[in-house]
Motif scaffolding. Structure first.
Motif, PDB file in Angstrom:
ATOM      1  N   ASP A  31       0.836  -1.211   0.000  1.00 50.55           N
ATOM      2  CA  ASP A  31       0.000   0.000   0.000  1.00 50.55           C
ATOM      3  C   ASP A  31       0.867   1.257   0.000  1.00 50.55           C
ATOM      4  O   ASP A  31       0.537   2.253  -0.654  1.00 50.55           O
ATOM      5  N   TYR A  34       2.245   1.666  -3.467  1.00 47.67           N
ATOM      6  CA  TYR A  34       1.163   2.113  -4.346  1.00 47.67           C
ATOM      7  C   TYR A  34       0.873   3.601  -4.151  1.00 47.67           C
ATOM      8  O   TYR A  34       0.773   4.369  -5.115  1.00 47.67           O
ATOM      9  N   GLU A  38       1.746   5.658  -7.480  1.00 45.38           N
ATOM     10  CA  GLU A  38       0.561   5.539  -8.334  1.00 45.38           C
ATOM     11  C   GLU A  38       0.443   6.704  -9.325  1.00 45.38           C
ATOM     12  O   GLU A  38       0.240   6.500 -10.530  1.00 45.38           O
ATOM     13  N   GLY A  39       0.590   7.929  -8.816  1.00 46.98           N
ATOM     14  CA  GLY A  39       0.435   9.101  -9.679  1.00 46.98           C
ATOM     15  C   GLY A  39       1.476   9.136 -10.777  1.00 46.98           C
ATOM     16  O   GLY A  39       1.166   9.459 -11.936  1.00 46.98           O
ATOM     17  N   TYR A  42       0.672   6.416 -13.345  1.00 49.48           N
ATOM     18  CA  TYR A  42      -0.517   6.783 -14.128  1.00 49.48           C
ATOM     19  C   TYR A  42      -0.194   7.867 -15.154  1.00 49.48           C
ATOM     20  O   TYR A  42      -0.606   7.791 -16.316  1.00 49.48           O
ATOM     21  N   ASN A  43       0.553   8.875 -14.734  1.00 51.90           N
ATOM     22  CA  ASN A  43       0.902   9.945 -15.665  1.00 51.90           C
ATOM     23  C   ASN A  43       1.769   9.437 -16.817  1.00 51.90           C
ATOM     24  O   ASN A  43       1.606   9.856 -17.964  1.00 51.90           O
ATOM     25  N   LEU A  46      -0.528   7.531 -19.048  1.00 54.71           N
ATOM     26  CA  LEU A  46      -1.435   8.453 -19.742  1.00 54.71           C
ATOM     27  C   LEU A  46      -0.749   9.107 -20.932  1.00 54.71           C
ATOM     28  O   LEU A  46      -1.307   9.208 -22.019  1.00 54.71           O
ATOM     29  N   ALA A  56      -5.469   3.931 -16.945  1.00 52.44           N
ATOM     30  CA  ALA A  56      -5.893   3.327 -15.668  1.00 52.44           C
ATOM     31  C   ALA A  56      -5.668   1.823 -15.696  1.00 52.44           C
ATOM     32  O   ALA A  56      -5.182   1.238 -14.720  1.00 52.44           O
ATOM     33  N   ASP A  57      -6.009   1.190 -16.832  1.00 46.51           N
ATOM     34  CA  ASP A  57      -5.774  -0.261 -16.957  1.00 46.51           C
ATOM     35  C   ASP A  57      -4.283  -0.569 -16.861  1.00 46.51           C
ATOM     36  O   ASP A  57      -3.867  -1.505 -16.170  1.00 46.51           O
ATOM     37  N   THR A  59      -2.000   1.136 -15.453  1.00 43.30           N
ATOM     38  CA  THR A  59      -1.521   1.380 -14.094  1.00 43.30           C
ATOM     39  C   THR A  59      -1.843   0.186 -13.199  1.00 43.30           C
ATOM     40  O   THR A  59      -0.987  -0.298 -12.454  1.00 43.30           O
ATOM     41  N   GLN A  60      -3.066  -0.296 -13.291  1.00 41.69           N
ATOM     42  CA  GLN A  60      -3.449  -1.462 -12.478  1.00 41.69           C
ATOM     43  C   GLN A  60      -2.588  -2.674 -12.818  1.00 41.69           C
ATOM     44  O   GLN A  60      -2.110  -3.386 -11.927  1.00 41.69           O
TER      45      GLN A  60
ATOM     46  N   PRO B  59      -5.044  10.449 -11.221  1.00 43.29           N
ATOM     47  CA  PRO B  59      -5.653   9.171 -11.592  1.00 43.29           C
ATOM     48  C   PRO B  59      -7.136   9.184 -11.252  1.00 43.29           C
ATOM     49  O   PRO B  59      -7.553   9.888 -10.348  1.00 43.29           O
ATOM     50  N   PRO B  60      -7.938   8.409 -11.952  1.00 41.83           N
ATOM     51  CA  PRO B  60      -9.355   8.337 -11.608  1.00 41.83           C
ATOM     52  C   PRO B  60      -9.523   7.897 -10.157  1.00 41.83           C
ATOM     53  O   PRO B  60      -8.726   7.105  -9.655  1.00 41.83           O
ATOM     54  N   TRP B  62     -11.534   5.883  -8.760  1.00 48.31           N
ATOM     55  CA  TRP B  62     -11.726   4.450  -8.508  1.00 48.31           C
ATOM     56  C   TRP B  62     -10.407   3.706  -8.462  1.00 48.31           C
ATOM     57  O   TRP B  62     -10.264   2.693  -7.794  1.00 48.31           O
ATOM     58  N   LEU B  63      -9.395   4.280  -9.164  1.00 49.09           N
ATOM     59  CA  LEU B  63      -8.105   3.611  -9.172  1.00 49.09           C
ATOM     60  C   LEU B  63      -7.455   3.736  -7.792  1.00 49.09           C
ATOM     61  O   LEU B  63      -6.837   2.798  -7.292  1.00 49.09           O
ATOM     62  N   ARG B  66      -9.066   1.235  -5.217  1.00 50.76           N
ATOM     63  CA  ARG B  66      -9.254  -0.111  -5.758  1.00 50.76           C
ATOM     64  C   ARG B  66      -9.445  -1.128  -4.636  1.00 50.76           C
ATOM     65  O   ARG B  66      -8.958  -0.955  -3.563  1.00 50.76           O
TER      66      ARG B  66
END
Lengths: 196, 66
Positions: A31, A34, A38-39, A42-43, A46, A56-57, A59-60, B59-60, B62-63, B66
């Motif tokens: 956690d 993450y 995460e940011g 994601y950037n 993106l 988003a996908d 990133t996950q 980020p959205p 929801w992300l 999660r």
């Protein structure tokens, strides 16, 4: 210079501690990773994909890989560059297989402007709209920069990595990083001045 | 330095990544060359435009949950 060395050692120790805690089943360790990265991931996703849902996908999926492999992280590079390498390789792999990269932040419909996603409470709506326009224009131009140069410019100007860190992430020499950033910026300058 | 400076050196200088000898020569050159100062400013503008273009793209939600 000594202070910088101590700081990098402290960061390395923290990175290794996170990996070890994850290895022994401390769920909070992942956690923390993450929340911290995460940011940035994601950037990166993106700007490379040009699409928010895809980013988003990506990133996950990147964090799923990180989750699986964090226990084997041994600190040969900083955790940050290790994560960027995983993210970049995953983005390259996915985007090359499924569709041509960079289609569309700039092509979004006007009823869902980029500005609604901006998170800067200190700016008024007009400023945000101008910033959103500029952001779309930069995205549109970046999409036309060859991917090797684009990656280097993104890692430097958007993610703030040093040349040494970028060399680690991309697996190339420092001279190559220098060259790619310069060529990417020059091409982007030409595109921006040309009103693309 | 009579010739103009390469974009690679200007770009590295902008990032604080030029080598010490390059930096010394470049700064001496910039003191008398408006053209290279203009190119440096243009590259700085590009770097800032990229920086500004994305740091606020969150980020959205929801992300994050999660």
């Amino acid at each position: 210079m000594k202070a910088a060395t101590i700081t990098s050692e402290a960061v390395r120790d923290l990175d290794l501690d996170l990996a070890e805690r994850h290895r022994v089943g401390d769920v909070q360790a992942f956690d923390e990773v993450y929340a911290r990265y995460e940011g940035m991931v994601y950037n990166l996703a993106l700007r490379l994909s040009g699409d928010r849902d895809e980013a988003a996908d990506l990133t996950q999926e990147t964090f799923l890989r990180i989750y699986r492999h964090l226990g084997s992280f041994r600190g040969r590079s900083a955790l940050k560059t290790w994560i960027f390498r995983i993210a970049l390789n995953h983005c390259r792999d996915r985007l090359s297989r499924f569709r041509p990269p960079m289609q569309s932040i700039a092509e979004e419909t006007e009823d869902e402007p980029f500005s609604v996603r901006l998170t800067d409470p200190g700016r008024d709506p007009e400023e945000l709209a101008v910033a959103a326009d500029e952001s779309r224009r930069v995205s549109r131009c970046l999409a036309h920069v060859p991917h090797a140069f684009r990656e280097a410019v993104i890692l430097r100007d958007l993610e703030g990595l040093s040349y040494e860190e970028i060399a680690e992430v991309l697996g190339v020499r420092m001279g190559t990083v220098r060259s790619r950033i310069a060529r990417g910026r020059e091409q982007l300058r030409t595109l921006l001045e040309g009103g693309t | 330095m009579n010739l103009h400076v390469s974009s690679e050196i200007l770009s590295a200088y902008l990032d604080g990544e030029s080598r010490p000898a390059e930096t010394r020569k470049l700064e001496a050159h910039l003191a008398s060359c408006t053209s290279c100062r203009g190119r440096l400013d243009a590259l700085r503008g590009v770097a800032r435009a990229v920086e500004r273009s994305a740091v606020r793209a969150a980020p959205p939600a929801w992300l994050a949950t999660r």
